[in-house]
Design a protein around this motif. Structure first.
Motif, PDB file in Angstrom:
ATOM      1  N   ARG A 153      -2.902 -14.127   0.721  1.00 56.66           N
ATOM      2  CA  ARG A 153      -2.357 -12.938   0.204  1.00 56.66           C
ATOM      3  C   ARG A 153      -3.112 -11.810   0.457  1.00 56.66           C
ATOM      4  O   ARG A 153      -2.837 -10.751   0.715  1.00 56.66           O
ATOM      5  N   TYR A 154      -4.780 -12.047   0.576  1.00 60.41           N
ATOM      6  CA  TYR A 154      -5.496 -10.808   0.749  1.00 60.41           C
ATOM      7  C   TYR A 154      -5.106 -10.463   2.174  1.00 60.41           C
ATOM      8  O   TYR A 154      -5.162  -9.130   2.463  1.00 60.41           O
ATOM      9  N   ASN A 155      -5.012 -11.305   3.209  1.00 58.82           N
ATOM     10  CA  ASN A 155      -4.614 -10.795   4.574  1.00 58.82           C
ATOM     11  C   ASN A 155      -3.370  -9.819   4.457  1.00 58.82           C
ATOM     12  O   ASN A 155      -3.261  -8.813   5.201  1.00 58.82           O
ATOM     13  N   ARG A 156      -2.405 -10.201   3.879  1.00 58.94           N
ATOM     14  CA  ARG A 156      -1.050  -9.415   3.789  1.00 58.94           C
ATOM     15  C   ARG A 156      -1.404  -7.969   2.981  1.00 58.94           C
ATOM     16  O   ARG A 156      -0.865  -6.964   3.356  1.00 58.94           O
ATOM     17  N   THR A 157      -2.163  -8.034   1.968  1.00 58.59           N
ATOM     18  CA  THR A 157      -2.133  -6.960   1.213  1.00 58.59           C
ATOM     19  C   THR A 157      -3.371  -6.215   2.044  1.00 58.59           C
ATOM     20  O   THR A 157      -3.144  -4.700   1.987  1.00 58.59           O
ATOM     21  N   LEU A 158      -4.366  -6.596   2.750  1.00 55.51           N
ATOM     22  CA  LEU A 158      -5.084  -5.781   3.590  1.00 55.51           C
ATOM     23  C   LEU A 158      -4.364  -5.074   4.449  1.00 55.51           C
ATOM     24  O   LEU A 158      -4.287  -3.700   4.888  1.00 55.51           O
ATOM     25  N   LYS A 159      -3.212  -5.572   5.147  1.00 61.80           N
ATOM     26  CA  LYS A 159      -2.466  -5.009   6.213  1.00 61.80           C
ATOM     27  C   LYS A 159      -1.444  -3.891   5.587  1.00 61.80           C
ATOM     28  O   LYS A 159      -1.447  -2.810   6.010  1.00 61.80           O
ATOM     29  N   ASN A 160      -1.096  -4.270   4.284  1.00 59.76           N
ATOM     30  CA  ASN A 160      -0.304  -3.166   3.734  1.00 59.76           C
ATOM     31  C   ASN A 160      -1.142  -1.905   3.370  1.00 59.76           C
ATOM     32  O   ASN A 160      -0.773  -0.922   3.330  1.00 59.76           O
ATOM     33  N   ARG A 161      -2.541  -2.211   2.775  1.00 58.61           N
ATOM     34  CA  ARG A 161      -3.425  -1.122   2.658  1.00 58.61           C
ATOM     35  C   ARG A 161      -3.601  -0.230   3.846  1.00 58.61           C
ATOM     36  O   ARG A 161      -3.668   0.989   3.839  1.00 58.61           O
ATOM     37  N   ASN A 162      -3.896  -0.833   4.804  1.00 59.99           N
ATOM     38  CA  ASN A 162      -3.999  -0.290   6.081  1.00 59.99           C
ATOM     39  C   ASN A 162      -2.969   0.686   6.539  1.00 59.99           C
ATOM     40  O   ASN A 162      -2.820   1.777   7.117  1.00 59.99           O
ATOM     41  N   MET A 163      -1.770   0.282   6.406  1.00 57.61           N
ATOM     42  CA  MET A 163      -0.512   0.995   6.839  1.00 57.61           C
ATOM     43  C   MET A 163      -0.385   2.102   5.809  1.00 57.61           C
ATOM     44  O   MET A 163       0.016   3.151   6.147  1.00 57.61           O
ATOM     45  N   ALA A 164      -0.752   1.981   4.475  1.00 56.63           N
ATOM     46  CA  ALA A 164      -0.661   2.925   3.630  1.00 56.63           C
ATOM     47  C   ALA A 164      -1.463   4.102   3.833  1.00 56.63           C
ATOM     48  O   ALA A 164      -1.281   5.236   3.701  1.00 56.63           O
ATOM     49  N   LEU A 165      -2.822   3.727   4.208  1.00 56.54           N
ATOM     50  CA  LEU A 165      -3.800   4.483   4.616  1.00 56.54           C
ATOM     51  C   LEU A 165      -3.397   5.406   6.003  1.00 56.54           C
ATOM     52  O   LEU A 165      -4.034   6.820   6.363  1.00 56.54           O
ATOM     53  N   LYS A 166      -2.518   4.898   6.681  1.00 58.82           N
ATOM     54  CA  LYS A 166      -2.052   5.662   7.952  1.00 58.82           C
ATOM     55  C   LYS A 166      -1.065   6.515   7.673  1.00 58.82           C
ATOM     56  O   LYS A 166      -0.481   7.071   8.656  1.00 58.82           O
ATOM     57  N   GLN A 167      -0.557   6.693   6.620  1.00 59.22           N
ATOM     58  CA  GLN A 167       0.566   7.693   6.380  1.00 59.22           C
ATOM     59  C   GLN A 167       0.085   8.942   6.252  1.00 59.22           C
ATOM     60  O   GLN A 167      -1.036   9.305   5.782  1.00 59.22           O
ATOM     61  N   ASN A 168       1.084  10.106   6.671  1.00 61.93           N
ATOM     62  CA  ASN A 168       0.510  11.544   6.869  1.00 61.93           C
ATOM     63  C   ASN A 168       0.358  11.755   5.309  1.00 61.93           C
ATOM     64  O   ASN A 168      -0.460  12.718   4.947  1.00 61.93           O
ATOM     65  N   GLU A 169       1.171  11.423   4.386  1.00 63.52           N
ATOM     66  CA  GLU A 169       1.067  11.756   2.855  1.00 63.52           C
ATOM     67  C   GLU A 169       0.468  10.540   2.287  1.00 63.52           C
ATOM     68  O   GLU A 169       1.243   9.793   2.138  1.00 63.52           O
ATOM     69  N   LEU A 170      -0.663  10.484   1.831  1.00 68.70           N
ATOM     70  CA  LEU A 170      -1.218   9.359   1.065  1.00 68.70           C
ATOM     71  C   LEU A 170      -0.449   9.115  -0.385  1.00 68.70           C
ATOM     72  O   LEU A 170      -0.582  10.085  -1.168  1.00 68.70           O
ATOM     73  N   ASP A 171      -0.190   7.964  -0.564  1.00 71.55           N
ATOM     74  CA  ASP A 171       0.213   7.527  -1.936  1.00 71.55           C
ATOM     75  C   ASP A 171      -0.898   6.741  -2.731  1.00 71.55           C
ATOM     76  O   ASP A 171      -1.217   5.637  -2.417  1.00 71.55           O
ATOM     77  N   VAL A 172      -1.674   7.525  -3.380  1.00 68.36           N
ATOM     78  CA  VAL A 172      -2.931   6.903  -3.777  1.00 68.36           C
ATOM     79  C   VAL A 172      -2.839   5.963  -4.899  1.00 68.36           C
ATOM     80  O   VAL A 172      -3.573   5.004  -5.111  1.00 68.36           O
ATOM     81  N   ASP A 173      -1.558   6.182  -5.605  1.00 67.83           N
ATOM     82  CA  ASP A 173      -1.204   5.148  -6.733  1.00 67.83           C
ATOM     83  C   ASP A 173      -1.276   3.843  -5.839  1.00 67.83           C
ATOM     84  O   ASP A 173      -1.359   2.720  -6.466  1.00 67.83           O
ATOM     85  N   LEU A 174      -0.284   3.952  -4.857  1.00 68.07           N
ATOM     86  CA  LEU A 174       0.027   2.559  -4.161  1.00 68.07           C
ATOM     87  C   LEU A 174      -1.258   2.076  -3.556  1.00 68.07           C
ATOM     88  O   LEU A 174      -1.474   0.589  -3.558  1.00 68.07           O
ATOM     89  N   ILE A 175      -2.158   2.625  -2.899  1.00 72.19           N
ATOM     90  CA  ILE A 175      -3.216   2.178  -2.474  1.00 72.19           C
ATOM     91  C   ILE A 175      -4.110   1.537  -3.486  1.00 72.19           C
ATOM     92  O   ILE A 175      -4.587   0.635  -3.405  1.00 72.19           O
ATOM     93  N   ASP A 176      -4.293   2.268  -4.803  1.00 72.17           N
ATOM     94  CA  ASP A 176      -5.061   1.679  -5.988  1.00 72.17           C
ATOM     95  C   ASP A 176      -4.376   0.301  -6.166  1.00 72.17           C
ATOM     96  O   ASP A 176      -5.074  -0.824  -6.518  1.00 72.17           O
ATOM     97  N   VAL A 177      -2.926   0.032  -6.037  1.00 70.10           N
ATOM     98  CA  VAL A 177      -2.400  -1.024  -6.440  1.00 70.10           C
ATOM     99  C   VAL A 177      -2.701  -2.213  -5.450  1.00 70.10           C
ATOM    100  O   VAL A 177      -3.242  -3.361  -5.795  1.00 70.10           O
ATOM    101  N   TYR A 178      -2.942  -1.825  -4.282  1.00 67.41           N
ATOM    102  CA  TYR A 178      -3.347  -2.709  -3.073  1.00 67.41           C
ATOM    103  C   TYR A 178      -5.002  -3.060  -3.225  1.00 67.41           C
ATOM    104  O   TYR A 178      -5.365  -4.373  -3.258  1.00 67.41           O
ATOM    105  N   THR A 179      -5.740  -2.102  -3.491  1.00 68.36           N
ATOM    106  CA  THR A 179      -7.198  -2.364  -3.725  1.00 68.36           C
ATOM    107  C   THR A 179      -7.462  -3.324  -4.864  1.00 68.36           C
ATOM    108  O   THR A 179      -8.278  -4.312  -4.771  1.00 68.36           O
ATOM    109  N   SER A 180      -6.664  -3.096  -6.009  1.00 70.05           N
ATOM    110  CA  SER A 180      -6.801  -3.911  -7.223  1.00 70.05           C
ATOM    111  C   SER A 180      -6.207  -5.409  -6.818  1.00 70.05           C
ATOM    112  O   SER A 180      -7.239  -6.591  -7.035  1.00 70.05           O
ATOM    113  N   GLN A 181      -5.484  -5.636  -5.961  1.00 72.61           N
ATOM    114  CA  GLN A 181      -4.921  -7.125  -5.528  1.00 72.61           C
ATOM    115  C   GLN A 181      -6.228  -7.675  -4.679  1.00 72.61           C
ATOM    116  O   GLN A 181      -6.520  -8.702  -4.879  1.00 72.61           O
ATOM    117  N   MET A 182      -6.541  -6.979  -3.891  1.00 73.87           N
ATOM    118  CA  MET A 182      -7.586  -7.359  -2.936  1.00 73.87           C
ATOM    119  C   MET A 182      -8.841  -7.751  -3.587  1.00 73.87           C
ATOM    120  O   MET A 182      -9.620  -8.713  -3.115  1.00 73.87           O
TER     121      MET A 182
END
Length: 364
Positions: A153-182
């Motif tokens: 689960r950590y590896n999947r969440t890390l991959k998703n967080r990195n994908m979210a960080l690569k977006q032109n417009e950052l979804d900070v709330d989504l990144i926070d959700v991924y960070t909390s799970q990690m």
């Protein structure tokens, strides 16, 4: 745990062979180099881990001119029988447990628990830190379903967080959700990794004096990105402090995916002070210590695979090594030269001669 039978089809230089093995017995294979000794124990390791200790390329394990291979074994574990089979075809692994198809690797790895020692293992100490993380992770995956699930689960969440960080417009709330799970997963992973290393070194230190005539002490440090005291709070602060850097580089810059292990001999980095012989002895003590850890957790020993284990031991230590191996463990040993049968006093042992992919049981 015991392997009752092993079948190989088109595996390396074994065309179509089947073996029957005695329980809790030392099976000693000898013969010249490049005859198939290591191939045989590699097949057992492959059935346990779903990868080789020699190569990362599946096709290299398939016999020349063939396009598929099979490795199959009947396993006795805690008084119950299992049939394990892996078919490799078109560069894909097809897994079967008791003739039922298994889709997830994590549901297959560890059914057969095999621990190997081979000369190239000393590269663990100087290899990239990912190799040392994989060493811990593979053993914990075989021992703990919770660890397997959490790491996946950590590896999947890390991959998703990195994908979210690569977006032109950052979804900070989504990144926070991924960070909390990690953070939640990292607390579990760090504690289990640290506990594993501490336990492993405690077991290994009991065995190391056998290999070292000097009074040397083994130890190891698990190196992670936070202080383990107040771990959850510290991980959270670490992500807060590196968020701007993560946004700049569009990737997660801290986490357990960057951790390492430092192996020490008498308090100093083993790469700086140890000879090749000392590293080999250190590693062998670790592998035997790991086997004892498995026994105390599961109430049965794993299968032990010792490739060319005698090559740098003097005759006295070869004999003594056999004596310290647990009697209720099934062990597979490869060696270039015949081993003195008298060394196996009061031990169940079978000898085999390996020549060009052919294996013949012999008496000594």
């Amino acid at each position: 745990m015991n392997i009752k039978s092993l079948r190989l089809i088109h595996f390396r230089n074994f065309d179509n062979v089947e073996f029957n093995f005695k329980e809790n017995c030392i099976h000693c294979f000898y013969g010249k180099n490049a005859q198939g000794k290591t191939n045989l124990i590699e097949s057992i390791y492959f059935l346990s881990h779903l990868h080789s200790f020699r190569t990362n390329t599946l096709s290299s394990m398939v016999m020349d001119s063939q396009d598929q291979m099979l490795v199959q074994a009947k396993i006795e574990s805690n008084h119950s029988m299992s049939d394990l089979k892996v078919v490799v075809s078109n560069q894909k692994k097809h897994l079967f447990h008791n003739n039922n198809s298994i889709k997830k690797y994590s549901d297959f790895v560890g059914i057969l628990n095999a621990i190997s020692f081979c000369p190239d293992d000393i590269m663990l100490f100087s290899a990239p830190k990912k190799v040392r993380r994989n060493f811990i992770d593979m053993e914990l995956i075989k021992l703990s379903k919770k660890y397997t699930f959490t790491l996946s689960r950590y590896n999947r969440t890390l991959k998703n967080r990195n994908m979210a960080l690569k977006q032109n417009e950052l979804d900070v709330d989504l990144i926070d959700v991924y960070t909390s799970q990690m953070i939640e997963d990292e607390v579990v992973i760090i504690k289990q990794r640290n506990s594993f290393i501490n336990s492993l070194m405690a077991y290994a230190n009991r065995l190391y004096p056998f290999f070292s005539r000097e009074k040397e002490k083994m130890s190891a440090n698990y190196i992670t990105f936070v202080d383990i005291d107040n771990i959850e709070e510290n991980i959270g602060k670490s992500y807060e402090n590196t968020f701007d850097k993560d946004c700049l580089y569009k990737m997660t810059n801290v986490g357990i995916h960057r951790d390492d292990i430092q192996f020490l001999l008498n308090g100093k980095d083993i790469n700086e002070v140890a000879s090749q012989g000392q590293k080999r002895s250190y590693l062998l003590a670790m592998k035997l210590g790991l086997a004892q850890m498995v026994y105390e957790k599961t109430n049965q020993y794993p299968i032990l695979l010792l490739d060319d284990v005698f090559s740098e031991l003097d005759p006295y230590r070869k004999k003594e090594l056999i004596h310290i191996l647990p009697k209720n463990m099934q062990i597979f040993i490869t060696t270039v030269e015949k081993v003195d049968a008298s060394w196996f006093k009061n031990r169940s042992v079978q000898f085999y001669e390996v020549q060009n992919g052919m294996v013949k049981e012999v008496t000594q």
